[in-house]
Design a protein around this motif. Structure first.
Motif, short mmCIF file in Angstrom:
data_model
loop_
_atom_site.label_atom_id
_atom_site.label_comp_id
_atom_site.label_asym_id
_atom_site.label_seq_id
_atom_site.Cartn_x
_atom_site.Cartn_y
_atom_site.Cartn_z
N ARG A 98 0.94 -0.54 -0.11
CA ARG A 98 0.38 -0.02 0.07
C ARG A 98 0.75 1.49 0.05
O ARG A 98 0.97 2.03 -0.65
CB ARG A 98 -0.70 -0.13 1.56
CG ARG A 98 -1.64 1.12 0.74
CD ARG A 98 -1.72 2.13 2.25
NE ARG A 98 -2.21 3.70 1.83
CZ ARG A 98 -1.89 4.41 2.26
NH1 ARG A 98 -1.08 4.91 2.48
NH2 ARG A 98 -2.93 5.47 1.65
N SER A 266 -5.74 4.13 3.73
CA SER A 266 -4.23 4.84 4.73
C SER A 266 -4.10 3.09 5.54
O SER A 266 -4.28 2.38 5.47
CB SER A 266 -4.72 5.98 5.53
OG SER A 266 -6.39 5.04 6.15
N PRO A 267 -2.72 3.54 6.13
CA PRO A 267 -2.46 2.59 6.58
C PRO A 267 -3.05 2.24 8.33
O PRO A 267 -3.03 1.09 7.85
CB PRO A 267 -0.97 3.14 6.69
CG PRO A 267 -1.19 4.19 5.96
CD PRO A 267 -1.90 4.72 6.07
N ARG A 268 -3.88 3.24 8.11
CA ARG A 268 -4.66 2.83 9.38
C ARG A 268 -5.64 1.74 9.14
O ARG A 268 -6.25 0.59 9.36
CB ARG A 268 -5.23 3.93 10.14
CG ARG A 268 -6.15 3.58 11.03
CD ARG A 268 -5.88 4.83 11.62
NE ARG A 268 -5.91 5.46 12.42
CZ ARG A 268 -5.07 7.37 12.49
NH1 ARG A 268 -6.59 7.42 12.33
NH2 ARG A 268 -4.59 8.20 12.85
N ARG A 271 -4.33 -1.68 8.67
CA ARG A 271 -3.97 -2.23 10.08
C ARG A 271 -5.14 -2.81 10.70
O ARG A 271 -5.28 -4.33 11.30
CB ARG A 271 -3.29 -1.17 11.40
CG ARG A 271 -2.08 -0.72 11.29
CD ARG A 271 -2.05 0.03 12.13
NE ARG A 271 -1.58 -1.49 13.03
CZ ARG A 271 -1.66 -0.99 14.78
NH1 ARG A 271 -1.91 0.17 14.82
NH2 ARG A 271 -1.91 -1.40 15.69
N ASP B 32 0.71 5.07 13.20
CA ASP B 32 -0.04 5.36 11.77
C ASP B 32 0.36 7.13 11.72
O ASP B 32 0.32 7.46 13.03
CB ASP B 32 -1.55 5.20 11.89
CG ASP B 32 -1.55 3.22 11.62
OD1 ASP B 32 -1.60 3.18 11.04
OD2 ASP B 32 -2.82 2.91 12.46
N GLU B 34 0.45 10.46 9.86
CA GLU B 34 -0.60 11.90 8.97
C GLU B 34 0.36 12.25 8.04
O GLU B 34 1.66 12.25 8.26
CB GLU B 34 -1.45 13.12 9.56
CG GLU B 34 -2.03 12.83 11.06
CD GLU B 34 -3.90 12.02 10.32
OE1 GLU B 34 -3.90 12.39 8.84
OE2 GLU B 34 -4.31 11.00 10.58
N VAL B 58 -3.35 8.79 6.06
CA VAL B 58 -2.34 8.74 6.70
C VAL B 58 -1.37 7.69 6.72
O VAL B 58 -1.44 6.70 5.28
CB VAL B 58 -2.52 8.01 8.15
CG1 VAL B 58 -2.87 9.20 9.15
CG2 VAL B 58 -3.55 6.94 8.28
N ALA B 59 -0.14 7.58 7.11
CA ALA B 59 1.01 6.60 6.62
C ALA B 59 1.54 6.17 7.69
O ALA B 59 1.90 6.92 8.68
CB ALA B 59 2.29 7.60 5.83
#
Lengths: 484, 59
Positions: A98, A266-268, A271, B32, B34, B58-59
């Motif tokens: 991602r 997003s990475p969130r 997760r 995470d 931003e 977010v990254a």
């Protein structure tokens, strides 16, 4: 209202919901990034459930249930195999894929590989597109024939009418809404699958008296039916375990699953999707296994006079009120259709974006690129329908090898890339070609039947080829660059 | 011969182990961060020039 009318109404409502999602997604789809990747907007739930629904076809609701019925407890070795694949995909591949694909703006898996190995970008795109089309083309056609069979069994529709109806609905919503439609319909279908494969096994196990009575009755039927080894030993056990656990090696190489991670907002979201997808997998795989085990007690006659793979629809029709049986039977269609639409879109994006735009250099504006993507969906979808309607039974050969072919071709290169291994452009190309051709050779020579399932050896050969070619390329480059 | 302890391990403990492993890995996962709007990862405009309507990621 009779049973047949109720089933028709439930399946019609299900199809209408899919078409509505396609229409809704079409209104939001204007750019290529929207059509091929939903504008990287998928939340955690859609990323998780749609990726898992896309990876599990009708095999999990029909094949895995039938396998547990036939082989007993030992058949459930497929579950840890698949869940290990889920763990690798969700915790290792998804976050890195991602991040990297967002950084380089990749829309497809070949796109990401070309950015990752720019020295061999064009060759990697051509090889990837060929592998995707060869594997997924036949896979889609075979799944469409499965749609026809399911419609025939559930609604009594003629086989070809079922293929046409199911195929046209899939092509319609994929054509209109692209990736967003495919992801949301897969999410919807994944929820139906998990509902069916939790509630049906619970009812079936309760009907035989519970967990302990189930195992006691199975043991009374056949003591080997409750043994995790199934009475196998030595080489037979080793080959069986390598084959069952080796199924999981295929997950990091499935482009129609990997693109869902690329599209996460997003990475969130990635997760959170890790937990959701793992829970979905545990419920669905063990649900299918326990349903097969309980079915062995509830419908023992299937072993001699019927098809154990039809256990799920037969139990649903026997045990449940018509409206609930309709939802359960829609789960079979959901499992098949969610995989078909995902594969169709990946094949279309490989054709229109990677091949015509990136390899042949056809310059297109945003709207023209979306139109080209839609046309590719239409042409490939209609071609798959034509093959499926021709009743070419040989296409089922593709289903058996497509998972392995994609897994062995792309799995090692994806893992090497996300783990930061020192793979070169030549190494990546060698991995893809070796993985694909080793799968074909292993299958064609019959070693899959006599020795071991083709994916583990093909995966190992592809990894070795990647390492050797990378080593060779670095050694050749070192003197030119004045390196020691 | 009835089901042995290995059958219960295989059918009950193994799936619970996967659930637990998933929870542990999730808990140990990174934070995470931003990504501001306008950065290369989250540009102001889409590839076709249309305004990017996505919320900051977010990254």
């Amino acid at each position: 209202m009779n049973v047949h009318t109720t089933l028709v109404l439930v399946v019609t409502a299900y199809m209408a919901a899919l078409l509505w999602l396609g229409w809704w997604a079409a209104r939001l789809t204007r750019s290529p990034e929207e059509f091929f990747l939903a504008g990287r907007s998928l939340g955690a739930w859609v990323t998780a459930v749609s990726s898992t629904a896309a990876s599990e076809s009708g095999w999990v609701v029909l094949g895995a249930v039938g396998m547990a019925y036939t082989q007993g407890v030992s058949a459930l070795w497929f579950a840890p195999g698949c869940l290990l694949g889920y763990l690798v995909n969700l915790y290792l591949v998804a976050p890195a894929l991602r991040r990297q694909s967002a950084q380089c703006g990749s829309l497809t898996l070949p796109d990401w590989l070309a950015h990752r190995f720019p020295s061999h970008g064009k060759s990697l795109r051509v090889a990837s597109v060929l592998v995707i089309l060869l594997c997924l083309g036949g896979y889609v056609a075979a799944q469409l024939t499965a749609t026809g069979k399911a419609m025939e069994a559930i609604l009594g529709l003629p086989y070809r009418t079922g293929i046409l109806l199911g195929g046209l609905v899939i092509v319609a919503y994929t054509f209109a809404g692209g990736f967003r439609a495919v992801s949301w319909t897969d999410f919807f279908q994944g929820l139906i699958m998990v509902f069916a494969l939790v509630s049906m096994p619970l009812m079936a196990v309760a009907a035989v008296g519970g967990y302990s009575p189930l195992l006691a009755q199975l043991a009374a039927q056949d003591p080997q039916a409750v043994s995790p080894t199934g009475g196998r030993s030595g080489w037979a056990l080793m080959s069986f375990l390598v084959g069952m656990l080796g199924i999981g090696l295929g997950y990091p190489g499935q482009p129609h699953v990997l693109t869902r991670y690329m599209a996460a907002a997003s990475p969130r979201a990635i997760r959170q999707s890790q937990l959701i997808a793992m829970l979905w997998g545990i419920l669905v795989f063990y649900g299918a296994g326990f349903l097969g085990l309980a079915g062995r007690i509830l419908m023992p006659q299937l072993a001699t006079t019927g098809d154990p793979e039809q256990l799920f629809p037969l139990l649903a029709k026997t045990m449940l009120p018509p409206w609930l049986a309709g939802i359960m039977l829609a789960a079979i269609l959901a499992a098949i259709m969610s995989t078909v639409s995902s594969q169709l879109l990946v094949a279309a994006s490989a054709t229109s974006h990677d091949f015509t735009e990136q390899v042949l250099g056809a310059a297109r504006t945003g709207p023209a690129s979306v139109l080209a993507g839609r046309l590719a969906v239409l042409i490939l979808g209609l071609a798959a329908l034509w093959v499926a309607l021709g009743e070419v039974r040989v296409v089922f050969w593709f289903v058996l090898f497509a998972w392995s072919g994609l897994g062995a071709a792309f799995g090692p290169v994806v893992l090497a890339s996300v783990l930061g291994w020192n793979l070169t452009g030549k190494g990546a190309l060698a991995t893809i070609l070796t993985g694909f051709f080793a799968t074909v050779a292993w299958k064609a020579t019959g070693l899959s039947q006599t020795l071991v399932y083709e994916l583990p050896p093909a995966f190992a050969l592809a990894t070795a080829a990647g390492w050797m070619f990378s080593h060779w390329e670095r050694r050749r480059a070192a003197p030119r660059q004045g390196l020691p | 011969m009835g089901p042995s302890w290995s059958t219960h391990l295989f059918l009950v403990v193994l799936p619970l182990t996967f659930a637990l492993a998933s929870l542990v890995l999730f808990t140990l996962g990174g934070r995470d961060e931003e990504i501001p709007r306008g950065s290369p990862q989250n540009p102001q405009v889409d590839v076709d020039g249309a305004p990017n309507t996505q919320p900051p990621g977010v990254a």
